[in-house]
Write a protein that holds these residues in place. Structure first.
Motif, PDB file in Angstrom:
ATOM      1  N   LEU A 169       0.831  -1.204   0.000  1.00 57.31           N
ATOM      2  CA  LEU A 169       0.000   0.000   0.000  1.00 57.31           C
ATOM      3  C   LEU A 169       0.865   1.252   0.000  1.00 57.31           C
ATOM      4  O   LEU A 169       0.616   2.205  -0.762  1.00 57.31           O
ATOM      5  N   LEU A 170       1.894   1.266   0.844  1.00 60.45           N
ATOM      6  CA  LEU A 170       2.800   2.412   0.885  1.00 60.45           C
ATOM      7  C   LEU A 170       3.469   2.634  -0.464  1.00 60.45           C
ATOM      8  O   LEU A 170       3.615   3.775  -0.920  1.00 60.45           O
ATOM      9  N   ALA A 171       3.863   1.547  -1.121  1.00 64.94           N
ATOM     10  CA  ALA A 171       4.514   1.668  -2.421  1.00 64.94           C
ATOM     11  C   ALA A 171       3.588   2.323  -3.448  1.00 64.94           C
ATOM     12  O   ALA A 171       4.017   3.202  -4.211  1.00 64.94           O
ATOM     13  N   PHE A 172       2.328   1.937  -3.478  1.00 63.42           N
ATOM     14  CA  PHE A 172       1.383   2.535  -4.426  1.00 63.42           C
ATOM     15  C   PHE A 172       1.216   4.029  -4.159  1.00 63.42           C
ATOM     16  O   PHE A 172       1.142   4.835  -5.101  1.00 63.42           O
ATOM     17  N   CYS A 173       1.124   4.416  -2.891  1.00 64.20           N
ATOM     18  CA  CYS A 173       1.006   5.838  -2.549  1.00 64.20           C
ATOM     19  C   CYS A 173       2.223   6.619  -3.034  1.00 64.20           C
ATOM     20  O   CYS A 173       2.099   7.685  -3.653  1.00 64.20           O
ATOM     21  N   LEU A 174       3.403   6.088  -2.755  1.00 64.80           N
ATOM     22  CA  LEU A 174       4.637   6.794  -3.089  1.00 64.80           C
ATOM     23  C   LEU A 174       4.828   6.918  -4.594  1.00 64.80           C
ATOM     24  O   LEU A 174       5.314   7.939  -5.083  1.00 64.80           O
ATOM     25  N   TRP A 175       4.428   5.887  -5.338  1.00 67.48           N
ATOM     26  CA  TRP A 175       4.597   5.975  -6.791  1.00 67.48           C
ATOM     27  C   TRP A 175       3.623   6.979  -7.415  1.00 67.48           C
ATOM     28  O   TRP A 175       3.924   7.580  -8.446  1.00 67.48           O
ATOM     29  N   GLY A 176       2.458   7.165  -6.806  1.00 63.89           N
ATOM     30  CA  GLY A 176       1.574   8.217  -7.279  1.00 63.89           C
ATOM     31  C   GLY A 176       2.199   9.589  -7.095  1.00 63.89           C
ATOM     32  O   GLY A 176       2.145  10.449  -7.996  1.00 63.89           O
ATOM     33  N   ILE A 177       2.813   9.811  -5.937  1.00 63.28           N
ATOM     34  CA  ILE A 177       3.504  11.079  -5.669  1.00 63.28           C
ATOM     35  C   ILE A 177       4.687  11.248  -6.607  1.00 63.28           C
ATOM     36  O   ILE A 177       4.923  12.343  -7.147  1.00 63.28           O
ATOM     37  N   PHE A 178       5.430  10.179  -6.811  1.00 64.56           N
ATOM     38  CA  PHE A 178       6.583  10.217  -7.705  1.00 64.56           C
ATOM     39  C   PHE A 178       6.152  10.597  -9.125  1.00 64.56           C
ATOM     40  O   PHE A 178       6.843  11.354  -9.818  1.00 64.56           O
ATOM     41  N   GLY A 179       5.012  10.080  -9.554  1.00 62.47           N
ATOM     42  CA  GLY A 179       4.515  10.399 -10.892  1.00 62.47           C
ATOM     43  C   GLY A 179       4.195  11.867 -11.055  1.00 62.47           C
ATOM     44  O   GLY A 179       4.478  12.469 -12.101  1.00 62.47           O
ATOM     45  N   LEU A 180       3.613  12.480 -10.029  1.00 60.75           N
ATOM     46  CA  LEU A 180       3.298  13.905 -10.110  1.00 60.75           C
ATOM     47  C   LEU A 180       4.569  14.731 -10.270  1.00 60.75           C
ATOM     48  O   LEU A 180       4.627  15.658 -11.091  1.00 60.75           O
ATOM     49  N   GLY A 181       5.600  14.391  -9.496  1.00 60.12           N
ATOM     50  CA  GLY A 181       6.868  15.107  -9.627  1.00 60.12           C
ATOM     51  C   GLY A 181       7.482  14.934 -10.999  1.00 60.12           C
ATOM     52  O   GLY A 181       8.036  15.876 -11.571  1.00 60.12           O
ATOM     53  N   PHE A 182       7.360  13.742 -11.573  1.00 57.24           N
ATOM     54  CA  PHE A 182       7.886  13.486 -12.907  1.00 57.24           C
ATOM     55  C   PHE A 182       7.133  14.308 -13.944  1.00 57.24           C
ATOM     56  O   PHE A 182       7.719  14.831 -14.894  1.00 57.24           O
ATOM     57  N   GLY A 183       5.806  14.431 -13.757  1.00 58.30           N
ATOM     58  CA  GLY A 183       5.004  15.197 -14.697  1.00 58.30           C
ATOM     59  C   GLY A 183       5.334  16.674 -14.686  1.00 58.30           C
ATOM     60  O   GLY A 183       5.183  17.358 -15.700  1.00 58.30           O
ATOM     61  N   VAL A 184       5.792  17.181 -13.557  1.00 57.82           N
ATOM     62  CA  VAL A 184       6.193  18.587 -13.487  1.00 57.82           C
ATOM     63  C   VAL A 184       7.472  18.813 -14.288  1.00 57.82           C
ATOM     64  O   VAL A 184       7.636  19.845 -14.952  1.00 57.82           O
ATOM     65  N   LEU A 185       8.375  17.852 -14.240  1.00 57.69           N
ATOM     66  CA  LEU A 185       9.648  17.999 -14.942  1.00 57.69           C
ATOM     67  C   LEU A 185       9.462  17.958 -16.460  1.00 57.69           C
ATOM     68  O   LEU A 185      10.132  18.679 -17.198  1.00 57.69           O
ATOM     69  N   ILE A 186       8.562  17.099 -16.945  1.00 61.37           N
ATOM     70  CA  ILE A 186       8.289  16.992 -18.381  1.00 61.37           C
ATOM     71  C   ILE A 186       6.842  17.414 -18.602  1.00 61.37           C
ATOM     72  O   ILE A 186       5.914  16.664 -18.301  1.00 61.37           O
ATOM     73  N   SER A 188       5.019  17.947 -21.302  1.00 61.29           N
ATOM     74  CA  SER A 188       4.253  17.290 -22.360  1.00 61.29           C
ATOM     75  C   SER A 188       3.626  16.013 -21.822  1.00 61.29           C
ATOM     76  O   SER A 188       4.323  15.152 -21.263  1.00 61.29           O
ATOM     77  N   GLN A 189       2.312  15.866 -21.995  1.00 58.45           N
ATOM     78  CA  GLN A 189       1.633  14.685 -21.476  1.00 58.45           C
ATOM     79  C   GLN A 189       2.123  13.421 -22.156  1.00 58.45           C
ATOM     80  O   GLN A 189       2.432  12.420 -21.493  1.00 58.45           O
ATOM     81  N   ILE A 190       2.211  13.450 -23.482  1.00 63.23           N
ATOM     82  CA  ILE A 190       2.687  12.276 -24.207  1.00 63.23           C
ATOM     83  C   ILE A 190       4.151  12.002 -23.878  1.00 63.23           C
ATOM     84  O   ILE A 190       4.544  10.863 -23.612  1.00 63.23           O
ATOM     85  N   GLY A 191       4.958  13.069 -23.872  1.00 66.93           N
ATOM     86  CA  GLY A 191       6.375  12.903 -23.578  1.00 66.93           C
ATOM     87  C   GLY A 191       6.614  12.339 -22.190  1.00 66.93           C
ATOM     88  O   GLY A 191       7.443  11.443 -21.999  1.00 66.93           O
ATOM     89  N   ALA A 192       5.868  12.833 -21.206  1.00 70.09           N
ATOM     90  CA  ALA A 192       6.054  12.375 -19.824  1.00 70.09           C
ATOM     91  C   ALA A 192       5.611  10.930 -19.649  1.00 70.09           C
ATOM     92  O   ALA A 192       6.308  10.122 -19.025  1.00 70.09           O
ATOM     93  N   THR A 193       4.435  10.576 -20.197  1.00 61.64           N
ATOM     94  CA  THR A 193       3.921   9.210 -20.024  1.00 61.64           C
ATOM     95  C   THR A 193       4.789   8.188 -20.747  1.00 61.64           C
ATOM     96  O   THR A 193       5.097   7.125 -20.190  1.00 61.64           O
ATOM     97  N   VAL A 194       5.184   8.500 -21.962  1.00 61.46           N
ATOM     98  CA  VAL A 194       6.019   7.558 -22.725  1.00 61.46           C
ATOM     99  C   VAL A 194       7.385   7.406 -22.060  1.00 61.46           C
ATOM    100  O   VAL A 194       7.887   6.279 -21.883  1.00 61.46           O
TER     101      VAL A 194
END
Length: 277
Positions: A169-186, A188-194
């Motif tokens: 459960l903790l891992a799923f929470c942390l990866w959601g937060i990690f994804g938001l930070g990654f999306g800020v860096l890139i 572009s929606q397509i660029g970030a997801t790919v």
């Protein structure tokens, strides 16, 4: 709370959440099938051995099998791709604002950008919890049925099993937060997801191969350092028992928490200062 409700409204009014849910469920089914088949092969080597029958080491392995570890593995089935979807959901929560140019309106309505980012982080974490709930809701009954067919109890009262499910459960929470930070860096929606998907899937296997080659060259001791990769840190964190040649669970948890804190902090600082007009 109003900001959090508005973020949930943005999420519910798009098709991303149910498409991701279907994806998590389908990939969970594949992962659970692979885990149960692998466990069945381990428990019944005589059915997959040649005409000469199972070897002595195979018989000894069956006699010494750790069903607590097996239960932990079954009950956390689907983690690998589930974490990927949790990260992608966090990415979409921020990159969709850039793509549809709604972030300006959001910040004009709520000038305190840190509050907006905090709400997005909370929703990203809850999104991870939702995917954890889906995979766990499917894994626990399925795993219990499989263990029962092997004459074993569900092991749901074992501390190590419960710890593995909780750390998952903790891992799923942390990866959601990690994804938001990654999306800020890139942005572009397509660029970030790919980019995130490629780094997560291909990068994990590439790093595993690299460390296997290094271990063959320098010795097995070097394998423990692959825990610096977030996806491997997640696997180490939820392992019911310590994985061979890997550090304890708390090391994986500490590394993953560190990545999430860094990603969330960097994302907050960038959004507070970035010109989004």
């Amino acid at each position: 709370m109003n900001l959090i409700r508005s973020e949930f409204l943005k999420l519910r009014t798009t098709s991303a959440w149910w498409l991701f849910t279907i994806g998590v469920a389908v990939l969970w089914a594949l992962a659970f099938a692979a885990n149960t088949f692998g466990t069945y092969v381990t428990l019944h080597p005589e059915k997959f051995a040649g005409p000469e029958g199972p070897q002595g080491d195979q018989v000894e392995a069956v006699a010494n099998v750790d069903f607590t570890s097996i239960a932990s593995n079954l009950y956390t089935s689907g983690q690998f791709f589930g974490l990927l979807f949790a990260m992608l959901l966090g990415i979409l929560l921020i990159t969709s604002e850039f793509q549809h140019q709604t972030l300006t309106t959001t910040f004009l309505t709520t000038p305190r950008r840190s509050s907006v980012v905090a709400a997005k982080l909370a929703v990203s974490a809850v999104g991870g919890v939702f995917f954890w709930f889906i995979t766990t809701l499917l894994s626990v009954p399925g795993g219990a049925i499989f263990l029962s067919s092997e004459g074993q109890s569900a092991h749901l009262g074992d501390t190590e099993v419960l710890k593995a499910v909780g750390l998952n459960l903790l891992a799923f929470c942390l990866w959601g937060i990690f994804g938001l930070g990654f999306g800020v860096l890139i942005r572009s929606q397509i660029g970030a997801t790919v980019t995130a998907a490629v780094l997560y899937v291909i990068g994990t296997f590439a790093v595993s191969i690299i460390f296997e080659l290094l271990a063959a060259w320098q010795g097995d001791w070097i394998r423990k350092f692959d825990v610096i990769v977030p996806s491997i840190a997640s696997a180490v964190m939820v392992s019911g028992t310590q994985l061979p040649d890997h550090p304890p669970q708390w090391v994986g948890a500490a590394i993953l928490i560190g990545y999430a804190v860094v990603a969330g902090t960097i994302g907050t600082l960038i959004l507070r200062r970035r010109d989004i007009s």
